[in-house]
Design an enzyme around this catalytic site. Structure first.
Site, PDB file in Angstrom:
ATOM      1  N   ASP A   9      43.398  44.858  31.463  1.00 25.50           N
ATOM      2  CA  ASP A   9      42.874  44.588  32.809  1.00 25.50           C
ATOM      3  C   ASP A   9      41.888  43.417  32.745  1.00 25.50           C
ATOM      4  OD1 ASP A   9      41.610  44.461  35.246  1.00 25.50           O
ATOM      5  OD2 ASP A   9      41.306  46.614  35.433  1.00 25.50           O
ATOM      6  N   HIS A  38      35.320  41.598  36.033  1.00 27.87           N
ATOM      7  CA  HIS A  38      34.803  42.236  34.820  1.00 27.87           C
ATOM      8  C   HIS A  38      34.353  41.233  33.764  1.00 27.87           C
ATOM      9  CE1 HIS A  38      36.356  45.863  36.559  1.00 27.87           C
ATOM     10  NE2 HIS A  38      37.595  45.447  36.477  1.00 27.87           N
ATOM     11  N   ILE A  74      31.008  43.464  36.326  1.00 23.89           N
ATOM     12  CA  ILE A  74      30.873  44.919  36.231  1.00 23.89           C
ATOM     13  C   ILE A  74      31.829  45.482  35.184  1.00 23.89           C
ATOM     14  CG2 ILE A  74      30.135  45.147  38.643  1.00 23.89           C
ATOM     15  CD1 ILE A  74      33.012  46.139  39.271  1.00 23.89           C
ATOM     16  N   GLY A 114      35.767  50.671  35.887  1.00 22.22           N
ATOM     17  CA  GLY A 114      35.521  52.086  36.202  1.00 22.22           C
ATOM     18  C   GLY A 114      36.234  53.014  35.227  1.00 22.22           C
TER      19      GLY A 114
END
Lengths: 145, 131
Positions: free
Chosen positions: B31, B36, B51, B54
């Site tokens: 991903d 990110h 970030i 998740g």
């Protein structure tokens, strides 16, 4: 613009992924999970699994392809710059082993609106080479209004 | 993993998200969404900066429950991503036994950051206990 609910029930072409032993190790190190079943071939060989197995959350690596198919769907056209991952559920049925071939089927389970946000739920079902269900997932994405 | 009691709290697990974790996780998971990896891009789309994935935080929640136990005992794991996790955050993951029936227990889970903000809520794990 709201995501059209006519796409509820849409099924995507299955995606296939061959699980590699070194890929499992790389993933386990990235999440900091050093269970020897994932990273130590000798330990794993002597376990009841008799080979390296994948951490359950490795599902994201093979089922993610189904998510990407949804994101690339030109008809539903999710606004990716407004999209966040809201919730995630996985039900684990069987441990995935190194060298398994996993086929994942994705299907839009639901689309609904709440507080001006669109909730899009993708269901994934992943099967191994013996056609046994190994894990199913429910991926909830929120397109912020 | 056999003697769980209702309302029993799991030992909280603290995880400091190192600065490069989102890069490791991107490579391992595939991903590579720039939110990110790229601070400027993340800010441009309204985030406070790059970030963590998740699903990486979710994997930390798994570790809290299962430690090095047999992965076959984890039957279900679900979470709500309440707030973003950022590099250098210090997470505390807490669990509590909320149901017990026959050979399974259900554990409720949350994760908080260093500011006591909940980043994961509504966490739920179902595990098989005993042999």
């Amino acid at each position: 613009m709201a995501v059209d609910t006519k796409f509820i029930g849409r099924e995507y072409k299955p995606t296939t992924y061959v699980v590699g032993q070194e890929k499992i190790k790389e993933y386990a190190l990235a999440i900091g999970d050093l269970n020897p079943l994932y990273i130590d071939p000798v330990f794993a060989k002597n376990s009841r699994f008799e080979c390296i197995v994948a951490p359950p959350m490795f599902v994201v690596v093979f089922a993610k392809d189904a998510m990407e198919v949804l994101f690339a769907d030109n008809e539903i056209k999710l606004n990716m710059s407004r999209l966040v991952h809201g919730e995630q559920e996985f039900n684990f049925h069987q441990v995935v082993k190194a060298n398994d071939t996993i086929t994942t089927k994705g299907r839009i389970k639901n689309i609904h609106q709440k507080n001006n946000n669109d909730f899009v739920e993708l269901e994934t079902k992943s099967y191994n080479q013996n056609n046994e269900l190994v894990v199913d997932g429910l991926w909830t994405f929120i397109v912020r209004g | 993993m056999s003697d769980y009691k209702i309302n029993q709290e799991l030992e909280p697990v603290q995880i400091e998200v190192d600065k490069y974790r989102s890069y490791y996780y991107a490579g391992a998971s595939g991903d590579f969404n720039p939110i990110h990896l790229d601070n400027d891009f993340a800010i441009k789309v309204g985030l406070p900066g790059k970030i963590l994935h998740g699903l990486c935080t979710m994997a930390f929640v798994y570790r809290t429950v299962m430690k090095n136990n047999d992965p076959d005992k984890m039957k279900k794991l679900s979470v709500r991503f309440r707030q973003v996790v950022r590099p250098s955050d210090k997470l505390t993951i807490k669990g509590k036994v909320i149901e017990k029936e026959n050979d399974t227990v259900k554990i409720g889970l949350i994760a908080e950051n260093q500011n006591n903000e909940q980043v994961i809520t509504n966490g739920c794990a179902v595990i098989v206990v005993g042999t």
